[in-house]
Design an enzyme around this catalytic site. Sequence first.
Site, PDB file in Angstrom:
ATOM      1  N   ASP A 206      31.196  44.482  32.512  1.00 38.14           N
ATOM      2  CA  ASP A 206      30.952  43.345  31.626  1.00 38.14           C
ATOM      3  C   ASP A 206      29.541  42.770  31.818  1.00 38.14           C
ATOM      4  OD1 ASP A 206      31.621  41.251  29.849  1.00 38.14           O
ATOM      5  OD2 ASP A 206      32.256  39.962  31.503  1.00 38.14           O
ATOM      6  N   GLU A 450      36.825  45.975  41.019  1.00 44.63           N
ATOM      7  CA  GLU A 450      37.912  46.220  40.068  1.00 44.63           C
ATOM      8  C   GLU A 450      38.016  47.672  39.616  1.00 44.63           C
ATOM      9  OE1 GLU A 450      37.901  43.429  36.834  1.00 44.63           O
ATOM     10  OE2 GLU A 450      38.238  41.735  38.155  1.00 44.63           O
ATOM     11  N   TYR A 503      42.245  35.532  36.666  1.00 41.57           N
ATOM     12  CA  TYR A 503      41.811  34.644  35.575  1.00 41.57           C
ATOM     13  C   TYR A 503      43.022  33.986  34.915  1.00 41.57           C
ATOM     14  CZ  TYR A 503      37.074  36.283  36.195  1.00 41.57           C
ATOM     15  OH  TYR A 503      35.834  36.535  36.728  1.00 41.57           O
ATOM     16  N   GLU A 539      36.848  36.062  42.480  1.00 42.70           N
ATOM     17  CA  GLU A 539      36.422  35.631  41.134  1.00 42.70           C
ATOM     18  C   GLU A 539      37.494  34.732  40.563  1.00 42.70           C
ATOM     19  OE1 GLU A 539      35.426  38.610  38.164  1.00 42.70           O
ATOM     20  OE2 GLU A 539      34.326  39.801  39.638  1.00 42.70           O
TER      21      GLU A 539
END
Length: 650
Positions: A206, A450, A503, A539
């Site tokens: 990303d 990840e 998230y 994160e």
Amino acid sequence: MARGPAGAAAVLGPLLWGCALALQGGMLYPRESPSRERKELDGLWSFRADFSDNRRQGFEQQWYRTPLRESGPTLDMPVPSSFNDVGQDGRLRGFVGWVWYEREVTLPQRWTQDLGTRVVLRIGSAHYYAIVWVNGVHVAEHEGGHLPFEADVSKLVQSGPLSSCRITIAINNTLTPHTLPPGTILYQKDTSKYPKGYFVQNTHFDFFNYAGLHRPVLLYTTPTIYIDDITITTGMDQNTGLVNYKVFVQGSEHFQLEVRLLDEEGKVVAQGTGGQGQLQVPSAYLWWPYLMHEHPAYLYSLEVRLTAQTAAGPVSDFYALPVGIRTVAVTENQFLINGKPFYFHGVNKHEDADIRGKGFDWPLLVKDFNLLRWLGANSFRTSHYPYAEEVMQLCDRYGIVVIDESPGVGIVLTQSYSNVSLQHHLEVMEELVRRDKNHPAVVMWSVANEPASYLKPAGYYFKTLIAHTKDLDPSRPVTFVTNSNYEADLGAPYVDVICVNSYYSWYHDYGHMEVIQLQLATQFEKWYRTYQKPIIQSEYGAETIAGFHQDPPLMFSEEYQKGLLEQYHLVLDQKRKEYVVGELIWNFADFMTDQSPQRAMGNKKGIFTRQRQPKGAAFLLRERYWKLANETSFDRNGKMGIKTCWLHHK
Ligand code: GCB
């Protein structure tokens, strides 16, 4: 994602030109000394992107043989910088394939005439694959966009009457399943929808695949018998600091080495001789993280002096390396620095800014460190690739602790777990450890971010990769950053610390901040129960467009970002009393990504904008980080709490 007309062989073919070189020699940062000079090559270079259909025109016409301007039009291109955002030509922004850089350099006479001088060309990073020629002669090839490489060019610059040399660097930014990070080229063959030869570069990460000469390029000298590498590890025995050193020399087997350790006042505190040994420093000052101690980031200087006799007379080389004395250890539920529990309260970053893209820039660097210290951040992760050496040096100097991450981001295809990929990943870890092993700020290696660590080959892949990294550097823990389910993660058994990204109420249960506490607590409990290892929330965050306000909070508003962070903090405050050893916000600043319907001109999860201005969440985090620091800091007498007098130290 990028577009352009080219055939498969054109984009991928050149990568088969040469394979990555086996690791040879050291990669000491080029420092000036009485025996070493530097010539920086930052500034304007000539540049051309090879827009030919097969992207091979530069090789077919051998653009490296004569000055680039003779084979066609050139642009002025700043170095260091990404090439993507400096121009007005949209085709260059998303270009995929080979670009050519060239610079003519005038050399000091001594460099070209004194055969006792070794002249080295050093490229801080070239993204992604680079081939280098000097005066038309091939001198180096390197795969990987985030680590330095060099070539001894002495013979070339000392072979004729010329006092100048022409450096040509061809760089290909194509990512394949075996590069790090991996990517794929997708060819669109339906000519009713796409022009002939149409392809796009796809990636599974990303951030924008900026490319070019991202870091300083320079020439430096050493004597022909020279200090090639130094490895330092440090320890403590009661109050005595231990500095174990190994010095590697090239150019002769007959030499003497003297080693001296100087304190910050320039006083010699220990000395030794020979290529390896242990220096003992009574009542040593330790290297402490920022805000953990009244005198953080204490750096000694290790001076290494080499002398040798040759037929042509005496030779000497001198190199000074900053050294911090500190220990790192991990228990079942703690991360210890100098034997004391350390809690990471910090950020994830990117090398990213307007116009320069991933190009190294001093003002940006200093601004970022000023913001980090304002924030009370004591750490960051180099998400998702190694950062410039100058960044690591400032971390040493300011006491900002680093989780040093490899470019292993987006490893999601089965092909990217093949032996070819693994072999390359092992080499990248060798290059990374070789470059960063002596930084006291680096307290842990992260081999990936990840990855699809639930795929079958991931178990063997991470077992091998982590074991190899520990062989290379037994003094630091190793991790990778996961977002897998705790039960399905085949790499987690091999890490020392669990780093987990999540998230909640962003990528699922959107808008439902009320579920965060429950989901986060469950996450921590499950991971800990399964592995009994310390955990870092590596994160968490929310997309936020600076200036968007909505109360009660809605997604993308500054209020939502703050609200979401507060929910996380409630759980972190419970779990940090047990086994959670850190929290790193995603992200320090907004950054550029590929275009997609999920991204409004890049990723906006920064607590600062891309121009480094604070969103509301920055003030919230600042209050939290200073409070956390106050709970974990102490002075020389062991008294807890930050005192204002410390803050003027550096
Ligand atoms: C992640 C990735 C990071 C992304 C972030 C996001 O899990 O590690 O590279 O930018 O999420 O914002 O989606």
